[in-house]
Design an enzyme around this catalytic site. Structure first.
Site, PDB file in Angstrom:
ATOM      1  CG  HIS A 180      -1.962  -1.031   1.240  1.00  0.00           C
ATOM      2  ND1 HIS A 180      -1.722  -2.293   1.735  1.00  0.00           N
ATOM      3  CD2 HIS A 180      -3.246  -1.029   0.814  1.00  0.00           C
ATOM      4  CE1 HIS A 180      -2.820  -3.028   1.616  1.00  0.00           C
ATOM      5  NE2 HIS A 180      -3.761  -2.277   1.065  1.00  0.00           N
ATOM      6  CG  ASP A 248      -4.192  -5.536  -4.349  1.00  0.00           C
ATOM      7  OD1 ASP A 248      -5.278  -5.013  -4.038  1.00  0.00           O
ATOM      8  OD2 ASP A 248      -3.368  -5.946  -3.511  1.00  0.00           O
TER       9      ASP A 248
END
Length: 331
Positions: A180, A248
């Site tokens: 992230h 993702d």
């Protein structure tokens, strides 16, 4: 006409007029919900219905409901769950049964509010060095045991009428950084990968949906797996995965460039559909335009995945709850 090659989200508890127009035109393959989209069961049911009305079909609606830190439906309206690894360790030798029961209950909760796809099982193989953002979301450190638990989790979803999404292919467990926030680099040989991290994904290669990992494997090249044609080929050929392959979230900081450029590059690499989360409206528009429509192969996989949905088996949730509680307490 083929579906739009995107999975998109919404800003709030209901759709805006601009969102309805965008979704009608882009016709995304699916939608995904986050905590900001969740209030009460009635509200979530209304939102999922609104999303399907916007595209005029029974579009899949996804969520991240792993349990523990990563769950969007929370108390007081829904159950709170232990982190997956904590649940597995508490169940011990009965982990497969416990995880089946857990996710069959979760599937029931999802279906009741119109959600019919869940981003699980997570079958990344944990190590002592696995980054904390991921480690207690894993199911263990032994590839075969992870695969067996992953199969139980996937079957629980399918029995509950919810599509499982296996993640993060080709394996995030060795990463010591959070994708992230930055791009993890995993130095593993092809042989070590094939006999460890790859094992659960190969065992679950028949599942209808999979999600890539934003990780670089120098043995294959410098690009993240999501953007790497060679790695996507390995997913298809070495792992034998022929389900719908979604990225993702392309807004994660592991990937560099504009979201529109990343969307184009991931599709060119061989991904079937682009997942974009937590972006502003202009970015969603740009990504939908850049992604366009699904390829013929992606459309075939998408239709096959959607056909895997079915009405849930009839169950007694209270009985499953009692069985799970007894199992976790030594019964």
């Amino acid at each position: 006409m083929a579906f739009g090659a995107t999975i998109l989200d919404a800003e709030g508890l209901t759709l805006t007029a601009d969102e309805r127009a965008l979704f009608r035109d882009a016709d995304p393959f699916g939608f995904i919900l986050f905590a900001r989209n969740i209030d009460t069961p009635d509200q979530v049911r209304a939102l999922t219905s609104e999303m399907r009305e916007a595209v005029g079909r029974d579009v899949p609606i996804l969520i991240d409901q792993e349990g523990g830190r990563v769950q969007r439906l929370r108390a007081p309206h829904w159950r709170e769950w232990l982190a997956p690894l904590d649940h597995v360790e508490r169940a011990g030798a009965k982990a497969e049964t416990a995880m089946y029961l857990r996710y069959r209950i979760i599937a029931e909760e999802l279906r009741l509010v119109g959600v019919d796809a869940n981003c699980a099982p997570l079958v990344d193989v944990a190590t002592d060095e696995t980054h904390p953002f991921l480690r207690n979301r894993c199911y263990g450190t032994d590839p075969e045991e992870v695969a067996a638990i992953g199969r139980a989790v996937a079957q629980a979803h399918l029995d509950g009428g919810v599509l499982p999404v296996v993640k993060h292919i080709p394996g995030h467990g060795r990463a010591v950084s959070d994708s992230h926030m930055e791009l993890p680099v995993v130095n593993v040989s092809p042989l070590d990968w094939a006999t460890s991290d790859a094992v659960p994904f190969r065992e679950l290669n028949d599942l209808p949906l999979g999600m890539t990992a934003h990780i670089t494997f120098p043995a294959w090249g410098e690009k993240p797996a999501t953007l790497h044609p060679g790695m996507i080929e390995a997913i298809r050929k070495d792992l034998g995965f022929d389900g719908l392959l979604m990225t993702d979230d392309i807004s994660m900081k592991a990937l560099s460039g504009t979201p529109a450029d990343i969307a184009r590059e991931s599709l060119a690499a061989g991904c079937d559909v682009v997942l974009l989360c937590n972006a502003d409206f202009a970015t969603r528009e740009a990504v939908a335009e850049a992604s366009g429509r699904m390829s013929d192969a992606a459309q075939t996989r998408a239709e096959r995945a959607m056909a895997a949905r079915h009405a849930p088996d009839s169950i007694d949730i209270d009985a499953l709850d009692a069985k799970l509680e007894a199992l976790l307490n030594g019964g």
